[in-house]
Motif scaffolding. Structure first.
Motif, PDB file in Angstrom:
ATOM      1  N   GLN A   1       0.704  -1.328  -0.246  1.00 55.71           N
ATOM      2  CA  GLN A   1       0.173  -0.248   0.262  1.00 55.71           C
ATOM      3  C   GLN A   1       0.831   1.358  -0.201  1.00 55.71           C
ATOM      4  N   ALA A   2       0.490   1.879  -0.518  1.00 59.30           N
ATOM      5  CA  ALA A   2       1.415   3.187  -0.717  1.00 59.30           C
ATOM      6  C   ALA A   2       0.728   4.308  -1.115  1.00 59.30           C
ATOM      7  N   HIS A   3       0.796   5.638  -1.238  1.00 56.70           N
ATOM      8  CA  HIS A   3      -0.377   7.226  -1.651  1.00 56.70           C
ATOM      9  C   HIS A   3      -0.129   6.942  -2.653  1.00 56.70           C
ATOM     10  N   SER A   4      -0.734   6.846  -3.685  1.00 54.13           N
ATOM     11  CA  SER A   4      -1.950   7.051  -5.019  1.00 54.13           C
ATOM     12  C   SER A   4      -0.797   8.258  -5.998  1.00 54.13           C
ATOM     13  N   GLY A   5      -0.495   9.169  -5.484  1.00 52.92           N
ATOM     14  CA  GLY A   5       0.147  10.372  -6.041  1.00 52.92           C
ATOM     15  C   GLY A   5       1.098  10.579  -5.346  1.00 52.92           C
ATOM     16  N   ALA A   6       1.486  10.474  -4.260  1.00 59.05           N
ATOM     17  CA  ALA A   6       3.310  11.093  -3.722  1.00 59.05           C
ATOM     18  C   ALA A   6       4.278   9.832  -4.455  1.00 59.05           C
ATOM     19  N   THR A   7       3.638   8.929  -4.079  1.00 63.10           N
ATOM     20  CA  THR A   7       4.834   7.655  -4.284  1.00 63.10           C
ATOM     21  C   THR A   7       5.786   7.871  -5.497  1.00 63.10           C
ATOM     22  N   VAL A   8       6.933   7.867  -5.277  1.00 58.72           N
ATOM     23  CA  VAL A   8       7.667   7.356  -6.416  1.00 58.72           C
ATOM     24  C   VAL A   8       7.579   6.586  -7.263  1.00 58.72           C
ATOM     25  N   MET A   9       7.305   6.178  -8.933  1.00 55.55           N
ATOM     26  CA  MET A   9       6.663   5.728  -9.888  1.00 55.55           C
ATOM     27  C   MET A   9       7.868   4.205  -9.205  1.00 55.55           C
ATOM     28  N   GLY A  10       8.895   4.877  -9.696  1.00 56.63           N
ATOM     29  CA  GLY A  10       9.691   3.426  -9.388  1.00 56.63           C
ATOM     30  C   GLY A  10      10.283   2.989  -7.945  1.00 56.63           C
ATOM     31  N   ASP A  11       9.467   3.349  -6.863  1.00 55.61           N
ATOM     32  CA  ASP A  11       8.748   2.304  -5.293  1.00 55.61           C
ATOM     33  C   ASP A  11       7.704   1.891  -5.229  1.00 55.61           C
ATOM     34  N   ARG A  12       7.111   1.690  -6.549  1.00 54.17           N
ATOM     35  CA  ARG A  12       5.680   1.244  -6.268  1.00 54.17           C
ATOM     36  C   ARG A  12       5.632  -0.220  -6.650  1.00 54.17           C
ATOM     37  N   ARG A  13       4.649  -0.967  -5.595  1.00 54.23           N
ATOM     38  CA  ARG A  13       4.449  -2.510  -5.765  1.00 54.23           C
ATOM     39  C   ARG A  13       2.948  -2.203  -5.827  1.00 54.23           C
ATOM     40  N   ASP A  14       2.747  -2.354  -7.604  1.00 53.73           N
ATOM     41  CA  ASP A  14       0.977  -1.702  -7.193  1.00 53.73           C
ATOM     42  C   ASP A  14       0.271  -3.325  -8.099  1.00 53.73           C
TER      43      ASP A  14
ATOM     44  N   ASP B   1     -10.404 -20.405 -30.740  1.00 53.81           N
ATOM     45  CA  ASP B   1     -11.589 -21.016 -30.795  1.00 53.81           C
ATOM     46  C   ASP B   1     -11.273 -22.467 -30.291  1.00 53.81           C
ATOM     47  N   ARG B   2     -10.105 -22.814 -29.885  1.00 53.55           N
ATOM     48  CA  ARG B   2     -10.143 -24.301 -28.490  1.00 53.55           C
ATOM     49  C   ARG B   2      -9.675 -24.054 -27.250  1.00 53.55           C
ATOM     50  N   LEU B   3     -10.074 -22.591 -26.352  1.00 42.57           N
ATOM     51  CA  LEU B   3      -9.808 -21.843 -25.559  1.00 42.57           C
ATOM     52  C   LEU B   3     -10.507 -20.897 -24.937  1.00 42.57           C
ATOM     53  N   HIS B   4     -11.044 -21.062 -23.929  1.00 42.65           N
ATOM     54  CA  HIS B   4     -12.142 -20.416 -23.691  1.00 42.65           C
ATOM     55  C   HIS B   4     -11.125 -19.335 -22.246  1.00 42.65           C
ATOM     56  N   THR B   5     -11.071 -17.986 -22.274  1.00 48.27           N
ATOM     57  CA  THR B   5     -10.501 -17.969 -21.138  1.00 48.27           C
ATOM     58  C   THR B   5     -10.891 -16.147 -20.062  1.00 48.27           C
ATOM     59  N   ALA B   6     -11.357 -16.120 -18.696  1.00 47.66           N
ATOM     60  CA  ALA B   6     -12.035 -15.357 -18.425  1.00 47.66           C
ATOM     61  C   ALA B   6     -11.187 -15.143 -17.090  1.00 47.66           C
ATOM     62  N   VAL B   7     -11.837 -13.609 -16.255  1.00 46.69           N
ATOM     63  CA  VAL B   7     -11.420 -12.572 -15.261  1.00 46.69           C
ATOM     64  C   VAL B   7     -12.853 -12.485 -14.934  1.00 46.69           C
ATOM     65  N   GLY B   8     -13.539 -13.141 -13.910  1.00 48.79           N
ATOM     66  CA  GLY B   8     -15.036 -12.204 -13.512  1.00 48.79           C
ATOM     67  C   GLY B   8     -15.215 -12.178 -12.585  1.00 48.79           C
ATOM     68  N   GLN B   9     -13.991 -11.343 -11.772  1.00 48.07           N
ATOM     69  CA  GLN B   9     -14.479 -11.074 -10.384  1.00 48.07           C
ATOM     70  C   GLN B   9     -12.875  -9.843 -10.022  1.00 48.07           C
ATOM     71  N   LEU B  10     -13.290  -9.283  -9.102  1.00 46.48           N
ATOM     72  CA  LEU B  10     -11.705  -8.314  -8.320  1.00 46.48           C
ATOM     73  C   LEU B  10     -12.111  -8.177  -7.614  1.00 46.48           C
ATOM     74  N   GLU B  11     -11.517  -8.552  -6.344  1.00 44.67           N
ATOM     75  CA  GLU B  11     -11.386  -8.123  -5.250  1.00 44.67           C
ATOM     76  C   GLU B  11     -10.420  -7.028  -4.545  1.00 44.67           C
ATOM     77  N   VAL B  12     -10.389  -5.877  -4.769  1.00 49.63           N
ATOM     78  CA  VAL B  12      -9.472  -4.482  -4.478  1.00 49.63           C
ATOM     79  C   VAL B  12      -9.071  -4.522  -2.976  1.00 49.63           C
ATOM     80  N   ALA B  13      -8.195  -4.507  -2.264  1.00 53.09           N
ATOM     81  CA  ALA B  13      -7.552  -4.561  -1.416  1.00 53.09           C
ATOM     82  C   ALA B  13      -6.651  -2.654  -0.735  1.00 53.09           C
ATOM     83  N   PRO B  14      -6.856  -1.742  -0.732  1.00 51.57           N
ATOM     84  CA  PRO B  14      -8.313  -1.589  -0.012  1.00 51.57           C
ATOM     85  C   PRO B  14      -9.234  -0.791  -0.866  1.00 51.57           C
ATOM     86  N   ASN B  15      -8.794  -1.000  -2.071  1.00 53.56           N
ATOM     87  CA  ASN B  15      -9.748  -0.059  -3.051  1.00 53.56           C
ATOM     88  C   ASN B  15     -10.204   1.346  -2.938  1.00 53.56           C
ATOM     89  N   SER B  16      -9.609   2.379  -2.673  1.00 53.48           N
ATOM     90  CA  SER B  16      -9.652   3.477  -1.664  1.00 53.48           C
ATOM     91  C   SER B  16      -9.040   4.272  -3.120  1.00 53.48           C
TER      92      SER B  16
END
Ligand SMILES: [Zn+2]
Length: 417
Positions: free
Chosen positions: A225-238, A259-274
């Motif tokens: 978790q980090a500040h999404s504005g202030a944290t230097v990009m190189g420091d982020r582990r997003d 035509d031989r494979l179907h893939t999907a992501v149907g749900q995301l739970e993001v924390a803290p989702n702020s």
């Protein structure tokens, strides 16, 4: 299919009238339904369905996972042909998925009650609890507990996002029974196709020979978790950036196997989702399906390698956990042949088909001879409020299901004894 007006019996009209009533439960403004497992709309439709079964002389019972059975007890001690599907739905869904199969099962039994000469088995209509798995995972919960594939205690302990458990939700609604339900001699299910193969071919009936194989995973991405504005990009582990790349990788994977494979992501739970916080943790559910197990195996290998790369590039930890898997799973060929014969007798165009979606009957066929039938979905639309199956197709499917249940009750698919 032919465009000719079909002659309808009083029994056909009764089915369509009941289906219209059923479609009103959990109705959404766009004409679909919202009736997730044990939600108020699901409870209301179950009460309505119980009243319908009782009015036709069936005995209603609930097992320990809330499966709803309407038992037609004729032969003391004999096991049952179990026929049905599920009334629960995705949060915004169509009114045909599952519901058609449950009501068609009930009406098939109402028709058979007029003449049951020679039946070796009793018949039970079933509304399986929580087939969809949208509120309580996994899907196909009720039938999995019924067959013993899933422990009842594990299923009852599953909680929804508010923390309410299956056990509490069922008990509060008055649907938590005690037993293991009626014993099964054979099974049948009819369902809308949820694809467009039947429609494209101008066919009324799909004789389901088996299912696609599937692998389902829980992917957990852990960053910091980090500040999404202030944290230097190189420091982020997003974690959300890592998860987004997993979503893209899953989609790209399907392009590797056209035509031989179907893939999907149907749900995301993001924390803290702020709004102003770099996500520390994301959970997503990844789903791979194919009619070819070797495709699934190599897809599994590829997605693991891509995830390892993403983990490095996004500087996050990613864990891939296989939560659910099934291989190509065939229904008994004798059941397919039986349904084909009866479709021919009724003059219904038919074709063999493999189901991509999971169905309760996939669980049931592990224990008893099981017949699975499809009717067409207009434009293949599914898990969508615009889902539609035409009345004539509903009635043709009901006629065939009635014939199938009759033959199953006569013991057609039992090893000769
Ligand atoms: Zn369904």
């Amino acid at each position: 299919v032919t465009g000719e007006a079909r002659l309808r019996s009083a029994a056909d009209d009764a089915f369509l009238a009941d289906f219209a009533e059923l479609g009103a439960f959990g109705r959404t403004p766009a004409g679909g339904v919202d009736r997730q497992a044990a939600s108020p709309a699901d409870v209301a439709q179950r009460e309505w369905f119980e009243a319908l079964l009782v009015a036709h002389g069936l005995r209603v019972e609930y097992d320990r996972i809330g499966n709803q059975f309407g038992c037609w007890d004729r032969i003391a001690g004999a096991p049952y042909v179990v026929v049905g599907s599920h009334l629960d739905s995705q949060p915004t869904a169509g009114r045909f998925d599952g519901a058609y199969g449950v009501l068609a099962a009930a009406h098939a039994v109402f028709r058979l009650m007029e003449s049951a000469e020679g039946f070796r088995f009793n018949v039970a209509v079933v509304n399986w609890f929580n087939e969809e798995g949208s509120r309580f995972a996994p899907s196909m919960m009720g039938s999995a507990v019924y067959t013993g594939r899933l422990a009842a205690s594990d299923a009852l302990a599953v909680a929804d996002r508010t923390g309410e458990t299956v056990e509490n939700a069922l008990a509060r609604a008055g649907f938590l029974g005690t037993g293991t339900g009626p014993a099964m001699a054979a099974a049948a299910e009819i369902h809308v196709e949820q694809g467009r193969l039947l429609e494209n071919a101008g066919t009324t009936i799909g004789l389901v020979t088996g299912s696609w194989a599937a692998r389902k995973y829980r992917v957990t991405v852990v960053g910091e978790q980090a500040h999404s504005g202030a944290t230097v990009m190189g420091d982020r582990r997003d974690a959300l950036y890592g998860a987004a790349r997993v979503v893209v990788a899953a989609r790209d994977l399907a392009d590797d196997y056209p035509d031989r494979l179907h893939t999907a992501v149907g749900q995301l739970e993001v924390a803290p989702n702020s709004p102003v916080v770099v996500a520390s943790r994301v959970e997503l559910l990844l789903d791979l399906r194919s009619a070819d197990v070797s495709v699934l195996e190599s897809a599994d290998d590829r997605i693991r390698r891509r995830i390892a790369d993403i983990s490095q590039q996004a500087d996050v930890e990613i864990e891939l956990e296989l939560t659910h898997a099934w291989d190509l799973d065939d229904y008994q060929a004798e059941g397919v042949a039986l349904a084909r014969r009866l479709a021919e007798e009724l003059g219904l165009p038919h074709q063999q088909i493999r189901t991509v979606a999971g169905h309760d009957s996939i669980n049931l066929k592990e224990l008893a001879p099981t017949v699975m039938l499809f009717v067409p979905s207009v434009d293949g639309i599914s898990h969508n409020e615009r889902e539609l199956t035409r009345d004539d197709d509903l009635l043709d499917g009901l006629a065939l299901l009635t014939g199938v249940v009759r033959r199953l009750a006569l013991g057609d698919l039992q090893a000769s004894s």
